[in-house]
Design a protein around this motif. Structure first.
Motif, PDB file in Angstrom:
ATOM      1  N   ALA A 134       4.259   6.162   2.755  1.00  0.00           N
ATOM      2  CA  ALA A 134       4.169   7.535   2.255  1.00  0.00           C
ATOM      3  C   ALA A 134       5.380   7.817   1.379  1.00  0.00           C
ATOM      4  O   ALA A 134       6.507   7.796   1.856  1.00  0.00           O
ATOM      5  CB  ALA A 134       4.121   8.517   3.417  1.00  0.00           C
TER       6      ALA A 134
ATOM      7  N   ALA B 254      -0.711   9.067  10.467  1.00  0.00           N
ATOM      8  CA  ALA B 254      -1.845   8.173  10.709  1.00  0.00           C
ATOM      9  C   ALA B 254      -1.959   7.133   9.603  1.00  0.00           C
ATOM     10  O   ALA B 254      -2.207   5.942   9.861  1.00  0.00           O
ATOM     11  CB  ALA B 254      -3.129   8.978  10.822  1.00  0.00           C
ATOM     12  N   ARG B 255      -1.736   7.570   8.372  1.00  0.00           N
ATOM     13  CA  ARG B 255      -1.825   6.626   7.252  1.00  0.00           C
ATOM     14  C   ARG B 255      -0.640   5.666   7.247  1.00  0.00           C
ATOM     15  O   ARG B 255      -0.782   4.499   6.874  1.00  0.00           O
ATOM     16  CB  ARG B 255      -1.936   7.405   5.945  1.00  0.00           C
ATOM     17  CG  ARG B 255      -3.189   8.268   5.886  1.00  0.00           C
ATOM     18  CD  ARG B 255      -3.396   8.956   4.572  1.00  0.00           C
ATOM     19  NE  ARG B 255      -3.749   8.021   3.510  1.00  0.00           N
ATOM     20  CZ  ARG B 255      -4.432   8.359   2.431  1.00  0.00           C
ATOM     21  NH1 ARG B 255      -4.888   9.605   2.289  1.00  0.00           N
ATOM     22  NH2 ARG B 255      -4.697   7.481   1.489  1.00  0.00           N
TER      23      ARG B 255
ATOM     24  N   GLU C 178       0.263   2.121   5.302  1.00  0.00           N
ATOM     25  CA  GLU C 178       0.478   2.718   3.979  1.00  0.00           C
ATOM     26  C   GLU C 178       1.842   3.401   3.926  1.00  0.00           C
ATOM     27  O   GLU C 178       2.195   4.183   4.814  1.00  0.00           O
ATOM     28  CB  GLU C 178      -0.617   3.741   3.671  1.00  0.00           C
ATOM     29  CG  GLU C 178      -0.516   4.366   2.290  1.00  0.00           C
ATOM     30  CD  GLU C 178      -1.663   5.330   2.029  1.00  0.00           C
ATOM     31  OE1 GLU C 178      -2.716   4.873   1.540  1.00  0.00           O
ATOM     32  OE2 GLU C 178      -1.520   6.534   2.348  1.00  0.00           O
TER      33      GLU C 178
ATOM     34  N   ASN D 169      -1.210   2.970   9.638  1.00  0.00           N
ATOM     35  CA  ASN D 169      -2.259   2.086   9.135  1.00  0.00           C
ATOM     36  C   ASN D 169      -1.733   1.180   8.017  1.00  0.00           C
ATOM     37  O   ASN D 169      -2.521   0.518   7.331  1.00  0.00           O
ATOM     38  CB  ASN D 169      -3.452   2.918   8.635  1.00  0.00           C
ATOM     39  CG  ASN D 169      -4.706   2.090   8.451  1.00  0.00           C
ATOM     40  OD1 ASN D 169      -4.974   1.179   9.219  1.00  0.00           O
ATOM     41  ND2 ASN D 169      -5.468   2.412   7.413  1.00  0.00           N
TER      42      ASN D 169
ATOM     43  N   LYS E 248       0.846  -1.197   0.000  1.00  0.00           N
ATOM     44  CA  LYS E 248       0.000   0.000   0.000  1.00  0.00           C
ATOM     45  C   LYS E 248       0.880   1.246   0.000  1.00  0.00           C
ATOM     46  O   LYS E 248       1.792   1.370   0.811  1.00  0.00           O
ATOM     47  CB  LYS E 248      -0.898   0.013   1.243  1.00  0.00           C
ATOM     48  CG  LYS E 248      -1.996  -1.031   1.252  1.00  0.00           C
ATOM     49  CD  LYS E 248      -2.702  -1.057   2.602  1.00  0.00           C
ATOM     50  CE  LYS E 248      -3.303   0.286   2.979  1.00  0.00           C
ATOM     51  NZ  LYS E 248      -4.017   0.240   4.286  1.00  0.00           N
TER      52      LYS E 248
ATOM     53  N   ARG F 288       1.073   5.696  -1.375  1.00  0.00           N
ATOM     54  CA  ARG F 288       0.584   6.865  -2.107  1.00  0.00           C
ATOM     55  C   ARG F 288       1.674   7.918  -2.109  1.00  0.00           C
ATOM     56  O   ARG F 288       2.536   7.967  -1.222  1.00  0.00           O
ATOM     57  CB  ARG F 288      -0.702   7.427  -1.518  1.00  0.00           C
ATOM     58  CG  ARG F 288      -0.574   8.068  -0.152  1.00  0.00           C
ATOM     59  CD  ARG F 288      -1.605   9.166   0.105  1.00  0.00           C
ATOM     60  NE  ARG F 288      -1.266  10.403  -0.597  1.00  0.00           N
ATOM     61  CZ  ARG F 288      -1.940  11.554  -0.442  1.00  0.00           C
ATOM     62  NH1 ARG F 288      -3.013  11.591   0.344  1.00  0.00           N
ATOM     63  NH2 ARG F 288      -1.575  12.642  -1.085  1.00  0.00           N
TER      64      ARG F 288
ATOM     65  N   THR G  87      -1.762  13.736   9.473  1.00  0.00           N
ATOM     66  CA  THR G  87      -2.476  12.892   8.511  1.00  0.00           C
ATOM     67  C   THR G  87      -1.549  11.842   7.915  1.00  0.00           C
ATOM     68  O   THR G  87      -1.892  10.658   7.814  1.00  0.00           O
ATOM     69  CB  THR G  87      -3.083  13.747   7.391  1.00  0.00           C
ATOM     70  OG1 THR G  87      -3.965  14.719   7.965  1.00  0.00           O
ATOM     71  CG2 THR G  87      -3.858  12.886   6.411  1.00  0.00           C
ATOM     72  N   LEU G  88      -0.364  12.263   7.511  1.00  0.00           N
ATOM     73  CA  LEU G  88       0.605  11.345   6.922  1.00  0.00           C
ATOM     74  C   LEU G  88       0.973  10.238   7.896  1.00  0.00           C
ATOM     75  O   LEU G  88       1.019   9.053   7.534  1.00  0.00           O
ATOM     76  CB  LEU G  88       1.846  12.137   6.490  1.00  0.00           C
ATOM     77  CG  LEU G  88       2.976  11.384   5.795  1.00  0.00           C
ATOM     78  CD1 LEU G  88       3.608  12.243   4.706  1.00  0.00           C
ATOM     79  CD2 LEU G  88       4.056  10.979   6.792  1.00  0.00           C
TER      80      LEU G  88
ATOM     81  N   TRP H 139       3.099  11.847  -1.983  1.00  0.00           N
ATOM     82  CA  TRP H 139       2.815  13.123  -1.311  1.00  0.00           C
ATOM     83  C   TRP H 139       3.770  14.179  -1.871  1.00  0.00           C
ATOM     84  O   TRP H 139       4.982  13.972  -1.899  1.00  0.00           O
ATOM     85  CB  TRP H 139       3.047  13.020   0.195  1.00  0.00           C
ATOM     86  CG  TRP H 139       2.157  12.067   0.928  1.00  0.00           C
ATOM     87  CD1 TRP H 139       2.242  10.708   0.944  1.00  0.00           C
ATOM     88  CD2 TRP H 139       1.050  12.407   1.769  1.00  0.00           C
ATOM     89  NE1 TRP H 139       1.262  10.171   1.734  1.00  0.00           N
ATOM     90  CE2 TRP H 139       0.509  11.197   2.264  1.00  0.00           C
ATOM     91  CE3 TRP H 139       0.474  13.608   2.171  1.00  0.00           C
ATOM     92  CZ2 TRP H 139      -0.577  11.154   3.125  1.00  0.00           C
ATOM     93  CZ3 TRP H 139      -0.614  13.568   3.030  1.00  0.00           C
ATOM     94  CH2 TRP H 139      -1.136  12.358   3.505  1.00  0.00           C
TER      95      TRP H 139
END
Length: 426
Positions: free
Chosen positions: A142, A134-135, A140, A138, A102, A104, A131-132, A106
């Motif tokens: 970054a 927390a993801r 993911e 989880n 996972k 994404r 926010t970064l 940024w």
């Protein structure tokens, strides 16, 4: 769960195949249970291409038949050159997704990583990572575009060449990460350039102060500002190679593969001199016959500071008949601008003549052991004299001695000093 920040430079992401190799390194850390943020540079050569397009668009090489200086809008320059990291971050996120991780991308403005308004050399003023983070926690990854942020008036800003190192350290500090791994094309920090001294060897650990001096005196492994930030925030930085096998795992294995930049008290044994650094990208400026009176130095260096030109070594001769000569060094890239600034300030400064040369080199001996050992300078100067190397200027700090010499003698000086301080043998 440990938090890691991994940074990959331009050679590590030079093409899609190398990006796949980077993804394998990232997957190794994810599989080991780490939460990861990955900071990437632009593909090798991409930033140079973007800069050349800016210069061509402005007509930098020739305008109206005459050579012109690069005085284009720095805000638009940043908008163009920041796009290289955007491409890399997106590509790495896609590759990671293709192997089941996972991820994404940024951009600097999405985090956001805020900066001041000094475009082309902006300084980070804040990193909002809620926010970064927390993801990341989880599961993911970054993938962050390095080298860039968001300045005043919501304009894209860049941090200067090598700025992705600073992005990574700043992100690691904001995340309170366990470690920041800087992946590059070498497997750590060496006692000097192995291309000049084959007997140079990799250091297992180096203090922040030594690394800061080595970076500022010419070692290209880490950007100076990134080391400053790591020292201020206590970020442990591991310099390692992206070309090592991606399957190598574990903290002890990782640290054995590179050089850990850490606090001095983490290093058991300290050499008197830990490394020899050199720089060829400096230029010398000399002002002849300026008045020896209070305020003249300010009249020389304030205009340079206003032009964002950093001055390094400064030497002032003994006053004679109320006049003196002043010599200092600047980066070669700033040499023409420095000369131009000083010519415009001639009436205010009142110098008789202005001279400059870029055919020089700076060689430095660096080590925290200098604090407790006398005679290092005398040994260094004597060894250079025996080789017929003339010293044009000297600069010292508590853990560093730098000399300015003719560029033709740079490699000889490095080899001489490396042997003198016992760095040829481990």
């Amino acid at each position: 769960m440990s938090l890691l920040v991994l940074k990959f430079g331009g050679t590590s992401v030079a093409d899609v195949e190398r990006i796949r190799n980077v993804a394998a390194h990232v997957k190794r850390e994810v599989d080991a249970g780490h939460a990861c943020a990955v900071v990437v540079s632009a593909m090798a050569g991409q930033t140079n291409q973007l800069v050349s397009w800016v210069e061509d668009a402005w007509g930098f090489k020739q305008k109206n038949g005459n050579q012109v200086s690069a005085v284009y809008d720095a805000r638009e320059y940043d908008a163009v050159v920041a796009s290289g990291e955007q491409v890399t971050s997106g590509l790495l996120a896609i590759v990671l997704q293709s192997i089941g991780v996972k991820a994404r991308s940024w951009q600097g403005w999405q985090i956001p990583m805020t900066t001041d308004g000094a475009h082309r050399a902006a300084r980070i003023t804040g990193v909002a990572v809620e926010t970064l983070k927390a993801r990341m926690l989880n599961g993911e990854v970054a993938v962050v575009a390095g080298f860039q942020g968001i300045g005043p008036e919501n304009r894209i800003s860049t941090l200067g060449r090598g700025g992705s190192d600073t992005s990574a350290v700043a992100l690691a500090a904001a995340l309170d990460a366990d470690r920041c791994d800087i992946y590059t094309d070498v497997d750590g920090v060496y006692t000097t350039d192995p291309r000049i001294v084959p007997k140079a060897h990799r250091l297992d650990r180096i203090s922040y102060e030594e690394m800061l001096e080595m970076a500022s005196q010419g070692a290209k492994v880490l950007q100076t500002r990134s080391v400053e930030l790591a020292m201020q925030r206590g970020v442990r930085v591991l310099v390692r190679s992206s070309f090592e096998p991606p399957h190598l795992n574990g903290a002890k294995v990782a640290e054995a593969c590179g050089t850990l930049v850490c606090h001095e008290d983490e290093i058991v044994e300290q050499n008197v001199v830990s490394g020899i650094a050199y720089a060829r990208d400096e230029a010398k400026v000399t002002l002849l016959k300026i008045a020896d009176k209070p305020g003249v130095a300010a009249q020389v260096f304030c205009p340079l500071a206003d032009a964002n030109i950093n001055v390094d070594m400064i030497v002032q001769n003994v006053s004679e008949d109320g006049f003196t000569d002043l010599t200092f060094t600047v980066q070669s890239a700033d040499f023409d601008r420095a000369i131009e600034v000083l010519r415009k300030s001639r009436d205010a400064i009142g110098y008789a003549d202005l001279r400059g040369s870029s055919d020089i080199a700076k060689v430095s001996a660096i080590g925290v052991g200098m604090r407790s050992h006398a005679g290092v300078a005398s040994q260094m100067f004597s060894a250079l004299a025996e080789k017929g190397i003339n010293i044009e200027a000297i600069s010292t700090s508590e853990i560093k001695i730098s000399v300015l010499i003719d560029a033709a003698y740079a490699e000889l000086a490095v080899r001489t000093l490396h042997s003198l301080f016992g760095l040829d043998s481990r």
